[in-house]
Design a protein around this motif. Structure first.
Motif, PDB file in Angstrom:
ATOM      1  N   GLU A 106     -18.870  42.687 -17.352  1.00  9.70           N
ATOM      2  CA  GLU A 106     -19.732  42.568 -16.182  1.00  9.70           C
ATOM      3  C   GLU A 106     -20.589  43.824 -16.051  1.00  9.70           C
ATOM      4  O   GLU A 106     -20.238  44.880 -16.577  1.00  9.70           O
ATOM      5  CB  GLU A 106     -18.914  42.367 -14.901  1.00  9.70           C
ATOM      6  N   PRO A 107     -21.700  43.721 -15.305  1.00 10.05           N
ATOM      7  CA  PRO A 107     -22.579  44.887 -15.134  1.00 10.05           C
ATOM      8  C   PRO A 107     -22.144  45.750 -13.954  1.00 10.05           C
ATOM      9  O   PRO A 107     -21.389  45.317 -13.080  1.00 10.05           O
ATOM     10  CB  PRO A 107     -23.934  44.239 -14.844  1.00 10.05           C
ATOM     11  N   ILE A 108     -22.635  46.983 -13.922  1.00 11.13           N
ATOM     12  CA  ILE A 108     -22.530  47.798 -12.719  1.00 11.13           C
ATOM     13  C   ILE A 108     -23.381  47.137 -11.645  1.00 11.13           C
ATOM     14  O   ILE A 108     -24.527  46.760 -11.904  1.00 11.13           O
ATOM     15  CB  ILE A 108     -23.020  49.228 -12.985  1.00 11.13           C
ATOM     16  N   PRO A 109     -22.859  46.934 -10.439  1.00  9.82           N
ATOM     17  CA  PRO A 109     -23.653  46.286  -9.383  1.00  9.82           C
ATOM     18  C   PRO A 109     -24.995  46.980  -9.159  1.00  9.82           C
ATOM     19  O   PRO A 109     -25.064  48.215  -9.081  1.00  9.82           O
ATOM     20  CB  PRO A 109     -22.756  46.415  -8.142  1.00  9.82           C
ATOM     21  N   GLY A 110     -26.057  46.197  -9.107  1.00 13.00           N
ATOM     22  CA  GLY A 110     -27.393  46.733  -8.879  1.00 13.00           C
ATOM     23  C   GLY A 110     -28.012  47.390 -10.089  1.00 13.00           C
ATOM     24  O   GLY A 110     -29.076  48.017  -9.990  1.00 13.00           O
ATOM     25  N   SER A 111     -27.360  47.260 -11.247  1.00 10.54           N
ATOM     26  CA  SER A 111     -27.828  47.919 -12.464  1.00 10.54           C
ATOM     27  C   SER A 111     -27.810  46.918 -13.613  1.00 10.54           C
ATOM     28  O   SER A 111     -27.154  45.890 -13.547  1.00 10.54           O
ATOM     29  CB  SER A 111     -26.906  49.107 -12.777  1.00 10.54           C
ATOM     30  N   LYS A 112     -28.529  47.246 -14.669  1.00  8.26           N
ATOM     31  CA  LYS A 112     -28.488  46.417 -15.875  1.00  8.26           C
ATOM     32  C   LYS A 112     -27.465  46.916 -16.885  1.00  8.26           C
ATOM     33  O   LYS A 112     -27.295  46.311 -17.950  1.00  8.26           O
ATOM     34  CB  LYS A 112     -29.873  46.373 -16.523  1.00  8.26           C
ATOM     35  N   LEU A 133     -24.182  47.240 -18.774  1.00 11.96           N
ATOM     36  CA  LEU A 133     -23.190  46.194 -19.020  1.00 11.96           C
ATOM     37  C   LEU A 133     -21.943  46.801 -19.658  1.00 11.96           C
ATOM     38  O   LEU A 133     -22.027  47.522 -20.657  1.00 11.96           O
ATOM     39  CB  LEU A 133     -23.795  45.130 -19.956  1.00 11.96           C
ATOM     40  N   PHE A 134     -20.770  46.489 -19.080  1.00 12.80           N
ATOM     41  CA  PHE A 134     -19.511  47.082 -19.542  1.00 12.80           C
ATOM     42  C   PHE A 134     -18.515  45.996 -19.949  1.00 12.80           C
ATOM     43  O   PHE A 134     -18.510  44.892 -19.401  1.00 12.80           O
ATOM     44  CB  PHE A 134     -18.904  47.960 -18.456  1.00 12.80           C
ATOM     45  N   ILE A 135     -17.668  46.354 -20.913  1.00 15.30           N
ATOM     46  CA  ILE A 135     -16.649  45.450 -21.431  1.00 15.30           C
ATOM     47  C   ILE A 135     -15.410  46.285 -21.769  1.00 15.30           C
ATOM     48  O   ILE A 135     -15.530  47.450 -22.151  1.00 15.30           O
ATOM     49  CB  ILE A 135     -17.179  44.694 -22.680  1.00 15.30           C
ATOM     50  N   ASN A 136     -14.242  45.699 -21.595  1.00 18.03           N
ATOM     51  CA  ASN A 136     -13.018  46.450 -21.902  1.00 18.03           C
ATOM     52  C   ASN A 136     -12.403  45.991 -23.211  1.00 18.03           C
ATOM     53  O   ASN A 136     -12.630  44.861 -23.675  1.00 18.03           O
ATOM     54  CB  ASN A 136     -11.993  46.311 -20.775  1.00 18.03           C
ATOM     55  N   ASP A 137     -11.632  46.864 -23.820  1.00 16.96           N
ATOM     56  CA  ASP A 137     -10.672  46.512 -24.849  1.00 16.96           C
ATOM     57  C   ASP A 137      -9.328  46.961 -24.300  1.00 16.96           C
ATOM     58  O   ASP A 137      -9.146  48.137 -23.992  1.00 16.96           O
ATOM     59  CB  ASP A 137     -10.984  47.200 -26.180  1.00 16.96           C
ATOM     60  N   GLN A 138      -8.381  46.030 -24.172  1.00 13.35           N
ATOM     61  CA  GLN A 138      -7.109  46.340 -23.536  1.00 13.35           C
ATOM     62  C   GLN A 138      -6.360  47.481 -24.218  1.00 13.35           C
ATOM     63  O   GLN A 138      -5.567  48.168 -23.588  1.00 13.35           O
ATOM     64  CB  GLN A 138      -6.219  45.092 -23.520  1.00 13.35           C
ATOM     65  N   ARG A 139      -6.610  47.681 -25.502  1.00 11.92           N
ATOM     66  CA  ARG A 139      -5.911  48.732 -26.244  1.00 11.92           C
ATOM     67  C   ARG A 139      -6.560  50.101 -26.074  1.00 11.92           C
ATOM     68  O   ARG A 139      -5.945  51.113 -26.391  1.00 11.92           O
ATOM     69  CB  ARG A 139      -5.880  48.395 -27.740  1.00 11.92           C
ATOM     70  N   VAL A 140      -7.804  50.127 -25.600  1.00 15.05           N
ATOM     71  CA  VAL A 140      -8.584  51.367 -25.677  1.00 15.05           C
ATOM     72  C   VAL A 140      -9.076  51.840 -24.316  1.00 15.05           C
ATOM     73  O   VAL A 140      -8.729  52.921 -23.849  1.00 15.05           O
ATOM     74  CB  VAL A 140      -9.792  51.194 -26.625  1.00 15.05           C
ATOM     75  N   TYR A 166     -16.052  50.077 -22.781  1.00 16.79           N
ATOM     76  CA  TYR A 166     -17.262  50.297 -23.571  1.00 16.79           C
ATOM     77  C   TYR A 166     -18.480  49.922 -22.729  1.00 16.79           C
ATOM     78  O   TYR A 166     -18.429  48.989 -21.915  1.00 16.79           O
ATOM     79  CB  TYR A 166     -17.276  49.416 -24.822  1.00 16.79           C
ATOM     80  N   GLU A 167     -19.584  50.616 -22.957  1.00 17.91           N
ATOM     81  CA  GLU A 167     -20.871  50.160 -22.451  1.00 17.91           C
ATOM     82  C   GLU A 167     -21.618  49.508 -23.603  1.00 17.91           C
ATOM     83  O   GLU A 167     -21.642  50.035 -24.720  1.00 17.91           O
ATOM     84  CB  GLU A 167     -21.707  51.305 -21.879  1.00 17.91           C
ATOM     85  N   LEU A 168     -22.200  48.337 -23.335  1.00 19.69           N
ATOM     86  CA  LEU A 168     -23.021  47.660 -24.339  1.00 19.69           C
ATOM     87  C   LEU A 168     -24.483  47.972 -24.051  1.00 19.69           C
ATOM     88  O   LEU A 168     -25.039  47.537 -23.038  1.00 19.69           O
ATOM     89  CB  LEU A 168     -22.787  46.148 -24.289  1.00 19.69           C
ATOM     90  N   GLU A 169     -25.083  48.760 -24.919  1.00 19.17           N
ATOM     91  CA  GLU A 169     -26.482  49.128 -24.773  1.00 19.17           C
ATOM     92  C   GLU A 169     -27.217  48.700 -26.024  1.00 19.17           C
ATOM     93  O   GLU A 169     -26.842  49.069 -27.127  1.00 19.17           O
ATOM     94  CB  GLU A 169     -26.618  50.640 -24.562  1.00 19.17           C
ATOM     95  N   ASN A 170     -28.278  47.897 -25.841  1.00 15.00           N
ATOM     96  CA  ASN A 170     -28.975  47.285 -26.978  1.00 15.00           C
ATOM     97  C   ASN A 170     -27.986  46.552 -27.875  1.00 15.00           C
ATOM     98  O   ASN A 170     -28.075  46.601 -29.104  1.00 15.00           O
ATOM     99  CB  ASN A 170     -29.745  48.349 -27.774  1.00 15.00           C
TER     100      ASN A 170
END
Length: 555
Positions: free
Chosen positions: A175-181, A183-190, A193-197
């Motif tokens: 999901e994204p940071i509210p009000g921002s573009k 985008l973040f994703i988790n890895d349960q082991r780590v 992450y931010e997904l940029e480009n």
């Protein structure tokens, strides 16, 4: 989560009809006392959530199993059940058909570990009586129809592998940071992450920050969820949940000492020095620590109400989905059947900025239905859920939750404050005996209304889906306005129009990739899809699979 487990491996109801009873199995298994104790510990860590020695549960009853199946078969199946299924091994195929989900492999177990497990299993001599057929099939006669809708997908991102065998990356949320573009994703082991480009950059290495964190034996463990405060861009606050071994630190919420603590779920607040930074640097504090009886059904959802605006009483309040912690399977049903007096099996809502909570590190919102009530848990919004793994709102601000069931029914619930949603004495619109067989459901009694149960908006039987995972409302395309969700193991995809209250119709849909219609299993190149959904700032919906750590976007 519903996954067949370790000793599904040995578990075999199938075996009973496959081998002549006069054969003697397990004679080579060691009876060394120390090895048995080691095997008991391994069983409790890896297997006990889904297996026991009394009856079939999520996985098969294991009592006497080493005396019914060749020991070498058991060893090999524990290591790699997928290989047995691919080879059309009759026992493996029958297990898959009966329990509706493929057991994950346990390559992390050494040969010595497996021998210890076998020694422990071999202490149970009773051969379980075979249950003929599925005692809870066809409770819901109407079958779900296919809509004919097919959505084209494109590969969006690939997370770095955090293991050498599937699941290669264990994302649960994007999901994204509210009000921002951003985008973040988790890895349960780590961590996060931010997904940029479309490329992942490690933003928060939670494992490094919290060395006690564990992500095994798997499924729900590790970094369960995350949520950015709606004012993150100015205050830098966000929240994570993760697991640590039982007894790591004193807990804020626990239960009877008759039941061992397997893990603890920890809620942490992080404050970034610079909210615009690409890598987290800042401070953190533990807000809450809760004892859990197993690796399952813990703190798998953190979220803020995205429809709430500044000035609304709900703004900035953190929602937490917390399941029964596996207590019902361990026959401690009273822990979750608490009439609002406890925090297990509940949707919770806290004020991270408050101080009147149990440990002084969070607040109890005055809008909560039990706030200030003697004998009630003020954190609770609603209760009676086995595993409320996804909390979401429609565009009108109505709250919903998906709830993974036991053996028979999956639910989507329309949440009203203070209401009881049935678990562990109801599964869907049926009666379940939490001290009897989980595989048997009964009709509602004539005086059912006196119990005050709120029943599901949508319920699906296990011939349709075995572990529900919620998605999002689709904003564009052939599924516009529909809520999409699916089945974690198989990847089967569903939708419903939640506006069709009180009886929304469920239909299936499918996907196309590179111009060809494909199943989710084909798309992820594995029999277990480990389905999840994601959303970006433009309300585009994504499909994710832990198997290969890939993220696909709706085109």
């Amino acid at each position: 989560m519903k996954k067949l487990l370790i000793l599904s491996v040995v578990c075999v109801t199938l075996v009973y009809s496959c081998k002549p009873k006069q054969e003697e199995f397990g004679v080579e298994i060691s009876t060394d006392a120390n090895q048995i104790l080691k095997g008991k510990a391994l069983f409790e860590q890896n297997c006990s959530t889904c297996h026991n020695f009394n009856e079939d549960a999520i996985g098969p009853n294991l009592s006497g199993i080493t005396r019914q199946i060749e020991t070498q078969w058991i060893r090999e199946f524990i290591k790699n059940p997928a290989a047995a299924i691919e080879a059309k091994d009759p026992r493996a195929v029958e297990l898959l058909e009966k329990y509706k989900s493929q057991m994950p492999g346990f390559p992390n177990l050494t040969d010595q570990d497996i021998e210890a497990l076998l020694s422990y299993l071999h202490t149970f001599e009773t051969i379980p009586l075979e249950i003929v057929g599925d005692t809870t099939s066809n409770l819901i006669q109407e079958k779900i129809q296919d809509s004919g809708i097919r959505v084209e997908l494109e590969l969006f991102a690939q997370l770095p592998a955090s293991d050498s065998v599937p699941p290669l990356a264990k994302m649960t949320k994007m999901e994204p940071i509210p009000g921002s573009k951003r985008l973040f994703i988790n890895d349960q082991r780590v961590g996060l992450y931010e997904l940029e480009n479309q490329k992942p950059t490690l933003y928060l290495n939670l494992k490094e920050k919290r060395p006690a964190m564990v992500s095994k034996p798997g499924w729900a463990t590790g970094v369960g969820s995350f949520a950015f405060h709606p004012d993150f861009e100015t205050n830098g606050l966000f929240y994570t949940s993760h697991t640590e071994p039982g007894g790591t630190k004193p807990s804020d919420f626990g239960y009877t000492d008759s039941l061992s603590v397997f893990m603890q779920w920890v809620l942490t607040e992080w404050k970034a020095e610079d909210p615009k930074a690409k890598v987290f640097k800042g401070t953190d504090r533990e807000i809450l620590r809760i004892d859990n009886a197993s690796q399952a059904h813990g703190m798998q959802e953190l979220t803020f109400n995205p429809t709430s605006k500044k000035g609304d009483p709900d703004y900035g309040l953190l929602y937490i989905g917390y399941g029964d912690g596996g207590t019902a399977e361990k026959r401690f049903a009273g822990i979750s059947n608490h009439n609002g007096a406890g925090i297990y099996s509940s949707i919770l809502r806290i004020d991270p900025a408050g101080t009147d909570g149990k440990n002084g590190k969070y607040g109890i919102p005055k809008i909560n239905p039990f706030a200030g009530m003697k004998g009630k848990a003020g954190e609770v919004v609603a209760y009676g859920f086995r595993n409320p793994n996804r909390i979401f709102w429609d565009e009108a601000g109505q709250l919903y939750a998906t709830d993974i069931g036991q053996h028979s029914i999956e639910e989507i619930n329309r949440i009203e404050p203070g209401k009881f949603y049935g678990w562990p004495v109801r599964e869907g619109t049926f009666v379940i005996n939490p001290y009897g067989s989980f595989r048997t459901l009964y009709p509602l009694p004539e005086d059912d209304a006196k119990l005050g149960v709120s029943y599901p908006l949508i319920q699906l039987e296990h011939d349709e889906t075995v572990a529900i995972i919620g998605g999002y409302l689709v904003s564009e395309g052939p599924l516009k306005g529909k809520f999409v969700f699916g089945d974690v193991p198989s990847g089967r995809l569903f939708f419903a129009d939640l506006k069709d209250f009180p009886s929304p119709q469920v239909k299936t849909w499918g996907v196309r990739f590179e111009g060809k219609e494909v199943s989710m299993k084909t798309l992820v190149n594995h029999d277990r899809v480990d389905l999840k959904f994601g959303l970006d700032a433009e309300k585009n919906v994504y499909i994710m699979s832990k198997t290969e750590g890939k993220v696909y976007k709706f085109k």
